[in-house]
Design a protein around this motif. Structure first.
Motif, PDB file in Angstrom:
ATOM      1  N   ALA A   1     -44.268  -2.792   2.829  1.00  0.00           N
ATOM      2  CA  ALA A   1     -45.416  -2.420   3.667  1.00  0.00           C
ATOM      3  C   ALA A   1     -44.957  -1.810   4.974  1.00  0.00           C
ATOM      4  O   ALA A   1     -43.883  -2.127   5.478  1.00  0.00           O
ATOM      5  CB  ALA A   1     -46.281  -3.645   3.962  1.00  0.00           C
ATOM      6  N   VAL A   2     -45.782  -0.915   5.473  1.00  0.00           N
ATOM      7  CA  VAL A   2     -45.600  -0.400   6.829  1.00  0.00           C
ATOM      8  C   VAL A   2     -46.745  -0.962   7.657  1.00  0.00           C
ATOM      9  O   VAL A   2     -47.913  -0.824   7.287  1.00  0.00           O
ATOM     10  CB  VAL A   2     -45.639   1.142   6.859  1.00  0.00           C
ATOM     11  N   ILE A   3     -46.387  -1.626   8.758  1.00  0.00           N
ATOM     12  CA  ILE A   3     -47.414  -2.127   9.671  1.00  0.00           C
ATOM     13  C   ILE A   3     -47.551  -1.116  10.795  1.00  0.00           C
ATOM     14  O   ILE A   3     -46.560  -0.750  11.425  1.00  0.00           O
ATOM     15  CB  ILE A   3     -47.002  -3.478  10.295  1.00  0.00           C
ATOM     16  N   VAL A   4     -48.767  -0.659  11.028  1.00  0.00           N
ATOM     17  CA  VAL A   4     -48.959   0.205  12.187  1.00  0.00           C
ATOM     18  C   VAL A   4     -50.072  -0.370  13.056  1.00  0.00           C
ATOM     19  O   VAL A   4     -51.195  -0.582  12.600  1.00  0.00           O
ATOM     20  CB  VAL A   4     -49.250   1.671  11.787  1.00  0.00           C
ATOM     21  N   GLN A   5     -49.706  -0.695  14.270  1.00  0.00           N
ATOM     22  CA  GLN A   5     -50.725  -1.136  15.218  1.00  0.00           C
ATOM     23  C   GLN A   5     -51.148   0.071  16.045  1.00  0.00           C
ATOM     24  O   GLN A   5     -50.328   0.742  16.650  1.00  0.00           O
ATOM     25  CB  GLN A   5     -50.185  -2.224  16.149  1.00  0.00           C
ATOM     26  N   SER A   6     -52.448   0.328  16.032  1.00  0.00           N
ATOM     27  CA  SER A   6     -52.954   1.482  16.775  1.00  0.00           C
ATOM     28  C   SER A   6     -54.317   1.156  17.374  1.00  0.00           C
ATOM     29  O   SER A   6     -55.220   0.810  16.628  1.00  0.00           O
ATOM     30  CB  SER A   6     -53.078   2.690  15.848  1.00  0.00           C
ATOM     31  N   PRO A   7     -54.460   1.258  18.677  1.00  0.00           N
ATOM     32  CA  PRO A   7     -53.419   1.507  19.667  1.00  0.00           C
ATOM     33  C   PRO A   7     -52.351   0.410  19.611  1.00  0.00           C
ATOM     34  O   PRO A   7     -52.678  -0.753  19.365  1.00  0.00           O
ATOM     35  CB  PRO A   7     -54.170   1.425  21.007  1.00  0.00           C
ATOM     36  N   ASN A   8     -51.105   0.815  19.866  1.00  0.00           N
ATOM     37  CA  ASN A   8     -50.036  -0.180  19.823  1.00  0.00           C
ATOM     38  C   ASN A   8     -50.007  -1.006  21.108  1.00  0.00           C
ATOM     39  O   ASN A   8     -50.885  -0.865  21.960  1.00  0.00           O
ATOM     40  CB  ASN A   8     -48.684   0.482  19.518  1.00  0.00           C
ATOM     41  N   PHE A   9     -48.993  -1.886  21.232  1.00  0.00           N
ATOM     42  CA  PHE A   9     -49.012  -2.811  22.369  1.00  0.00           C
ATOM     43  C   PHE A   9     -49.021  -2.081  23.706  1.00  0.00           C
ATOM     44  O   PHE A   9     -49.533  -2.584  24.693  1.00  0.00           O
ATOM     45  CB  PHE A   9     -47.822  -3.781  22.285  1.00  0.00           C
ATOM     46  N   LEU A  10     -48.451  -0.876  23.739  1.00  0.00           N
ATOM     47  CA  LEU A  10     -48.459  -0.116  24.987  1.00  0.00           C
ATOM     48  C   LEU A  10     -49.704   0.760  25.113  1.00  0.00           C
ATOM     49  O   LEU A  10     -49.809   1.579  26.022  1.00  0.00           O
ATOM     50  CB  LEU A  10     -47.192   0.743  25.106  1.00  0.00           C
ATOM     51  N   GLY A  11     -50.638   0.595  24.180  1.00  0.00           N
ATOM     52  CA  GLY A  11     -51.910   1.299  24.275  1.00  0.00           C
ATOM     53  C   GLY A  11     -51.955   2.641  23.572  1.00  0.00           C
ATOM     54  O   GLY A  11     -53.000   3.289  23.527  1.00  0.00           O
ATOM     55  N   ILE A  12     -50.829   3.070  23.000  1.00  0.00           N
ATOM     56  CA  ILE A  12     -50.734   4.418  22.432  1.00  0.00           C
ATOM     57  C   ILE A  12     -51.326   4.478  21.024  1.00  0.00           C
ATOM     58  O   ILE A  12     -51.111   3.573  20.211  1.00  0.00           O
ATOM     59  CB  ILE A  12     -49.252   4.867  22.380  1.00  0.00           C
ATOM     60  N   ILE A  13     -52.065   5.561  20.771  1.00  0.00           N
ATOM     61  CA  ILE A  13     -52.666   5.765  19.448  1.00  0.00           C
ATOM     62  C   ILE A  13     -51.592   6.308  18.500  1.00  0.00           C
ATOM     63  O   ILE A  13     -50.920   7.295  18.810  1.00  0.00           O
ATOM     64  CB  ILE A  13     -53.843   6.762  19.531  1.00  0.00           C
ATOM     65  N   GLU A  14     -51.423   5.641  17.377  1.00  0.00           N
ATOM     66  CA  GLU A  14     -50.398   6.052  16.409  1.00  0.00           C
ATOM     67  C   GLU A  14     -50.992   7.004  15.375  1.00  0.00           C
ATOM     68  O   GLU A  14     -52.192   7.000  15.117  1.00  0.00           O
ATOM     69  CB  GLU A  14     -49.849   4.814  15.674  1.00  0.00           C
ATOM     70  N   ASP A  15     -50.119   7.774  14.748  1.00  0.00           N
ATOM     71  CA  ASP A  15     -50.543   8.721  13.729  1.00  0.00           C
ATOM     72  C   ASP A  15     -50.574   8.015  12.371  1.00  0.00           C
ATOM     73  O   ASP A  15     -49.599   8.036  11.619  1.00  0.00           O
ATOM     74  CB  ASP A  15     -49.567   9.903  13.703  1.00  0.00           C
ATOM     75  N   MET A  16     -51.713   7.420  12.085  1.00  0.00           N
ATOM     76  CA  MET A  16     -51.809   6.581  10.888  1.00  0.00           C
ATOM     77  C   MET A  16     -51.691   7.385   9.595  1.00  0.00           C
ATOM     78  O   MET A  16     -51.138   6.911   8.613  1.00  0.00           O
ATOM     79  CB  MET A  16     -53.143   5.840  10.915  1.00  0.00           C
ATOM     80  N   ILE A  17     -52.229   8.608   9.622  1.00  0.00           N
ATOM     81  CA  ILE A  17     -52.240   9.404   8.385  1.00  0.00           C
ATOM     82  C   ILE A  17     -50.821   9.657   7.881  1.00  0.00           C
ATOM     83  O   ILE A  17     -50.506   9.387   6.720  1.00  0.00           O
ATOM     84  CB  ILE A  17     -52.943  10.762   8.602  1.00  0.00           C
ATOM     85  N   SER A  18     -49.961  10.129   8.762  1.00  0.00           N
ATOM     86  CA  SER A  18     -48.622  10.472   8.258  1.00  0.00           C
ATOM     87  C   SER A  18     -47.869   9.205   7.851  1.00  0.00           C
ATOM     88  O   SER A  18     -47.073   9.225   6.911  1.00  0.00           O
ATOM     89  CB  SER A  18     -47.852  11.282   9.299  1.00  0.00           C
ATOM     90  N   LEU A  19     -48.141   8.102   8.527  1.00  0.00           N
ATOM     91  CA  LEU A  19     -47.474   6.852   8.144  1.00  0.00           C
ATOM     92  C   LEU A  19     -47.970   6.355   6.793  1.00  0.00           C
ATOM     93  O   LEU A  19     -47.198   5.849   5.974  1.00  0.00           O
ATOM     94  CB  LEU A  19     -47.701   5.776   9.218  1.00  0.00           C
ATOM     95  N   SER A  20     -49.279   6.511   6.548  1.00  0.00           N
ATOM     96  CA  SER A  20     -49.787   6.036   5.258  1.00  0.00           C
ATOM     97  C   SER A  20     -49.276   6.936   4.133  1.00  0.00           C
ATOM     98  O   SER A  20     -48.944   6.449   3.047  1.00  0.00           O
ATOM     99  CB  SER A  20     -51.316   5.935   5.263  1.00  0.00           C
ATOM    100  N   GLU A  21     -49.165   8.231   4.405  1.00  0.00           N
ATOM    101  CA  GLU A  21     -48.628   9.128   3.375  1.00  0.00           C
ATOM    102  C   GLU A  21     -47.189   8.755   3.036  1.00  0.00           C
ATOM    103  O   GLU A  21     -46.798   8.683   1.869  1.00  0.00           O
ATOM    104  CB  GLU A  21     -48.706  10.589   3.842  1.00  0.00           C
ATOM    105  N   TRP A  22     -46.425   8.475   4.085  1.00  0.00           N
ATOM    106  CA  TRP A  22     -45.034   8.077   3.877  1.00  0.00           C
ATOM    107  C   TRP A  22     -44.970   6.789   3.050  1.00  0.00           C
ATOM    108  O   TRP A  22     -44.203   6.689   2.082  1.00  0.00           O
ATOM    109  CB  TRP A  22     -44.344   7.869   5.237  1.00  0.00           C
ATOM    110  N   ALA A  23     -45.804   5.826   3.435  1.00  0.00           N
ATOM    111  CA  ALA A  23     -45.790   4.532   2.742  1.00  0.00           C
ATOM    112  C   ALA A  23     -46.200   4.696   1.282  1.00  0.00           C
ATOM    113  O   ALA A  23     -45.529   4.197   0.370  1.00  0.00           O
ATOM    114  CB  ALA A  23     -46.726   3.555   3.454  1.00  0.00           C
ATOM    115  N   HIS A  24     -47.283   5.407   1.055  1.00  0.00           N
ATOM    116  CA  HIS A  24     -47.803   5.529  -0.310  1.00  0.00           C
ATOM    117  C   HIS A  24     -46.831   6.284  -1.216  1.00  0.00           C
ATOM    118  O   HIS A  24     -46.712   5.977  -2.393  1.00  0.00           O
ATOM    119  CB  HIS A  24     -49.177   6.209  -0.289  1.00  0.00           C
ATOM    120  N   ALA A  25     -46.114   7.240  -0.638  1.00  0.00           N
ATOM    121  CA  ALA A  25     -45.132   7.976  -1.440  1.00  0.00           C
ATOM    122  C   ALA A  25     -44.025   7.053  -1.936  1.00  0.00           C
ATOM    123  O   ALA A  25     -43.313   7.363  -2.886  1.00  0.00           O
ATOM    124  CB  ALA A  25     -44.541   9.118  -0.618  1.00  0.00           C
ATOM    125  N   ARG A  26     -43.855   5.921  -1.282  1.00  0.00           N
ATOM    126  CA  ARG A  26     -42.813   4.966  -1.687  1.00  0.00           C
ATOM    127  C   ARG A  26     -43.400   3.716  -2.331  1.00  0.00           C
ATOM    128  O   ARG A  26     -42.739   2.678  -2.432  1.00  0.00           O
ATOM    129  CB  ARG A  26     -41.973   4.590  -0.468  1.00  0.00           C
TER     130      ARG A  26
END
Lengths: 444, 489
Positions: free
Chosen positions: A202-227
């Motif tokens: 699994a890839v865990i993505v916190q968004s906004p993360n602890f520093l408040g920054i919005i993460e790019d969930m789409i590219s992370l989910s694509e990466w995760a699903h490809a694996r």
């Protein structure tokens, strides 16, 4: 005070009915060698004295309502409308038990069914349970679910909420080697830093993360699903008034801290964790779930369902040990969401966003203070103090009634001069100006 | 067919467009907003939140409240759940501004009142249970069990002992084996003998791989384990640890302490024993107590009292298992428990336990002729009974449902698993003799119906907002949110 109703004569009568002479005989099955020897004479306090004692204790605190607080870090000061407090404090809800007898609990069951629906809509997911202990434990349970499905690495950012990381490590006591902390690039998670050769669970993505920054969930989910891995999103529910629902960005499971939805700060709890999943995880997810059914007369009603996942049926084969959850806090969240409504909730979300950006822009114009990262954020951002001692800067602000933010050195050794500022709708334009003026003075 | 207003879900209410929260629009600037965040981060579609007027919202939830049994309105003899009265003062204290609006990341100087309360409650629990230290972190009983088992695991790991087995009696709560299994232990269930731990069976499991023996005492049959001291000795001599499931602590305050019986670890359900409300399933709080040899394994941080009565966070627990949840525990629940303890004092806590035992024995005595009581000796705060084949011939489930028609919540049914058709009855100490007597007469009437009008029981309940609900259908065709397809019946 006491809450035992019997008079002496009633006690006598009841003892007689039972067939014992006194209390001593009543508890004769407790062997004398384990009987209490301590002095248990301490009397209770009068109600007025209890109130006084705890009012005094409460006065020892400086609640955020009496200062101007910019503390966040996973829990946020939002205004809680009176109607939310009144409805969620109704004793019919507060003093009821888990809905094992659904016919006598339709109110709470419907309330939780509505909660599940609201959370699914907010997160863009298919199924929600009816609450977990808190954000950190719901993440830990989601990770266990992912690992049961497919062993492999669990990727998470250095900027996952540090308490969540800690709790995850506690829950994975047995083999922490599956945990892989990703070094963020400019504050965000990017696939470049991910392990190339490993099996990924699994890839865990916190968004906004602890520093408040919005993460790019789409590219992370694509990466995760490809694996063949799943994407677990950790979100601040209030951000979802303006940010895209994780379900539309490829998340397989969405968890998080529900406190911002109408629950008071209460020094760390009780809050509730939410857990929403795609349909294929329905029978694998932990926690109580409310489902719709019909009664003997064919009328719509609600029950706890899919209970064969749970400990009271399956014992050691259950998907989790959870029993008590945070139902009342979840009901409170549902009332809050229903009260704000579509427009109100979006406005709330945007107002937090806008005010945070206003403050960030103002503060960034002060020499000696810089944003740690220049990345899109929601209502929270990290700044760095240059040339001055951060501790003395923060305590000067505190002397001016501003709790300026959370120091990051307690979590990260490379953030020694940084702190985290959260802004919610509770702050007025004047508050923001005041923060700016004081900070300018202190850094001058 | 249109659903009547009173039965509608939030989502069926007409959208009135009366969103309540008007932002300070002078601050908002939509173009600027989009310039600050790439548009692919932004929500494209409606969320689908309902729009109700405040008045309609109040009516909606007040109607829902009217479809509830609760401790405030109903007798709730739910075994092992300790549904005692929840004092109102606790609600008032916990809504003090100084507590409600304390942020968990505030400086210690700003939250001395919170820290002091936590420290004092831990001390109080030490005295009540005979332990050496407590953590308030666990959110619930099962969470406490997991905490304690993680402590046990770490303890054995540090001692380089391979101990993989957790033993539980067949009468244990389901959370015990579930927690042990979540913690990676191999679970062995041993049978009971006459409602208590079968000593020979325990003996057989006291092997070199025994890690923890988990027990609730009084057990789920409501009986005090008379061999408790030798049970703990046996486990200890095999090198194992003893765990006390505090679900039934309400029987014992001021009478006997788990620490003195020989338990190494335990949890307390504040939402049972310390009268904090159950909230329809939570929030609870499950503080864990340990003996001296396990203190360094407790979660961090914890509150330390320094000189001049200053309270500080401390991380000085070298063996710590880590954090069990974010922040410091269900503070608001702990606060209510602390209020309860102060209000009662040790003498009041003892009186509460004695009265709980009195009420349970009184009910047992009154019911034992018409129902079957499998363990015929004095019980503690609860007892188990079953329908009598001639005097009250019915299924336990039907009896439970019929009770609802009389405005009485059903007992815990089909638990413990050791007794077929069991009803587990725990009246608690806060119920008056009148309430108990009425329960008895209702049970007698139900027994009479079981003999003469059994259909009344099959059809029950008839007076509740909904009649008997089809749980099988709910599981077969899961409809878990509004809008999921509903199979025609």
């Amino acid at each position: 005070m006491h809450f035992t109703p019997h008079s002496e004569s009633i006690i006598e009568e009841m003892l007689k009915t039972i067939g014992v002479l006194n209390f001593e005989e009543l508890i004769r099955t407790v062997p004398s060698q384990v009987r209490c020897r301590e002095n248990w004479d301490e009397p209770g306090l009068k109600e007025s004295d209890v109130r006084k004692k705890y009012r005094n204790l409460a006065e020892e605190n400086e609640p955020v309502t009496r200062i101007q607080s910019y503390l966040g870090g996973g829990v946020y000061e939002h205004f809680i409308p009176s109607v939310v407090n009144h409805l969620a404090s109704r004793p019919e809800f507060v003093t009821s038990y888990t809905q094992y007898q659904p016919e006598s609990n339709q109110g709470m069951l419907q309330g939780l069914f509505e909660y599940q629906t609201l959370l699914c809509r907010l997160t863009g997911m298919d199924v929600s349970n009816s609450s977990h202990y808190d954000g950190a434990t719901s993440l830990a349970e989601a990770v266990l679910m992912a690992l049961r499905n497919k062993p492999g690495k669990i990727l998470y950012s250095k900027y996952l909420h540090p308490h969540y990381t800690e709790v995850l490590k506690t829950y994975l006591f047995n083999d922490r080697s599956c945990l892989f902390e990703v070094t963020p690039y400019e504050g965000t998670m990017t696939a470049e830093a991910f392990p190339k050769e490993e099996e990924i669970s699994a890839v865990i993505v916190q968004s906004p993360n602890f520093l408040g920054i919005i993460e790019d969930m789409i590219s992370l989910s694509e990466w995760a699903h490809a694996r063949g891995a799943v994407l677990i999103a950790v979100v601040n529910p209030v951000s979802l008034g303006m940010l895209e629902a994780p379900g539309n960005l490829g998340a397989d499971m969405v968890v998080g801290e529900g406190q911002p939805l109408g629950n008071s700060l209460s020094f760390g709890g009780p809050y509730f964790g939410f857990m929403c999943v795609k349909k294929e995880w329905m029978r694998k997810m932990p926690g109580r779930i409310v489902g719709q059914t019909a009664d003997k007369a064919g009328r719509r009603g609600f029950v706890l369902t899919l209970q064969t996942r749970e400990q009271h049926i399956r014992r050691e084969k259950a998907v989790s040990n959870i029993c008590s959850n945070e139902a009342l806090c979840a009901l409170r969240a549902a009332i809050y969401l229903a009260y704000l409504g579509e427009t109100g909730f979006k406005n709330l979300s945007e107002e937090c966003f806008e005010k945070a950006h206003l403050l960030q822009e103002k503060l960034s114009s002060i020499p000696g203070l810089v944003p740690v990262y220049n990345k899109p954020f929601f209502n929270e951002f990290a700044v760095r103090i240059k040339h001055k001692k951060i501790a003395s800067v923060l305590s000067k602000l505190r002397r001016n009634q501003i709790a300026a933010g959370i120091r990051l050195n307690q979590f990260y050794h490379d953030h020694a001069n940084d702190f985290l500022i959260a802004v919610t709708e509770t702050k007025t334009a004047e508050n923001l100006d005041y923060y700016y003026e004081i900070m300018k003075e202190v850094l001058a | 067919m249109k659903v009547p207003l009173s039965e509608q879900l939030l989502f069926e209410k007409a959208a009135s467009g009366s969103g309540q929260f008007s932002a300070e629009h002078s601050l908002l600037n939509r173009e600027k907003l989009v310039s600050r965040v790439p548009s692919f981060f932004l929500r494209k579609n409606e969320i689908g939140l309902p729009e109700l007027s405040e008045r309609d919202l109040v009516m909606h939830y007040t109607r829902l409240a009217g479809r509830m049994f609760s401790v405030d309105s109903h007798f709730y003899p739910l075994g092992s759940c300790t549904m005692k009265y929840n004092p109102k003062i606790s609600e008032d204290v916990s809504s003090e501004e100084g507590f409600q609006y304390a942020h968990p990341f505030q400086n210690e100087d700003d939250v001395q009142g919170c820290l002091q309360m936590m420290h004092e409650l831990e001390q109080r629990l030490n005295v009540i249970c005979g332990m050496d230290a407590f953590t308030l972190q666990p959110s619930a009983g099962a969470h406490g069990e997991l905490t304690a088992l993680l402590i046990a695991r770490k303890y054995f790991k540090d001692r380089k002992e391979e101990r993989i087995k957790v033993v539980v009696p067949d009468s244990s709560h389901g959370t015990n084996p579930a927690s042990a299994s979540l913690c990676g232990f191999h679970v062995v269930t041993i049978p009971s003998l006459n409602g208590e731990v079968d000593m020979a069976a325990l003996e057989r499991e006291c092997t070199s791989d025994l890690a923890v023996f988990m027990l609730t005492n009084p057990n789920t049959a409501g009986l005090f384990e008379k061999n408790i001291v030798s049970i703990c000795e046996k486990v200890h001599s095999a090198g194992g640890l003893t765990y006390y499931d505090g679900a039934n602590l309400n029987a014992l305050m001021g009478i006997a302490r788990p620490g003195d019986m020989g338990f190494d670890l335990l949890h307390v359900n504040l939402h049972k024993t310390m009268a904090t409300p159950h909230g329809g399933g939570g929030p609870g709080s499950g503080p864990v107590g340990v003996k001296a040899h396990l203190v360094s394994y407790l979660p961090v941080p914890f509150v330390e009292k320094k000189k001049d009565d200053v309270y500080k966070w401390s991380y000085k627990r070298p063996g710590t298992i880590g954090m069990m949840k974010s922040f410091w525990g269900n503070f608001g629940v702990a606060l209510k428990a602390a209020v309860y303890c102060d209000a009662l004092g040790f003498s009041g806590l003892k009186q509460a336990s004695l009265t709980a035992v009195l009420n349970a024995n009184y009910l047992k005595k009154k019911l034992e002729d018409t129902f079957t009581v499998p363990f015929n000796e004095l019980c503690m705060h609860e007892f188990v009974m079953t329908p009598h084949p001639e005097k009250s011939p019915a299924k336990t489930l039907d009896m439970a449902k019929r009770l609802l028609d009389f405005g009485i919540h059903a007992p815990t049914v089909y638990f413990p698993l050791t007794v077929k058709e069991s009803m587990m009855i725990e009246p608690t100490e806060t119920e008056s003799k009148d309430t108990l007597d009425e329960f008895v007469s209702v049970m007698m009437q139900i027994a009479d119906e079981a003999r003469n009008q059994p259909e009344k029981l099959h059809d029950a309940p008839l007076t509740t907002y909904r009649q008997r609900l089809d749980e099988v259908r709910a599981a077969r065709n899961p409809v878990l949110k509004y809008g999921d397809p509903v199979d025609p019946a």
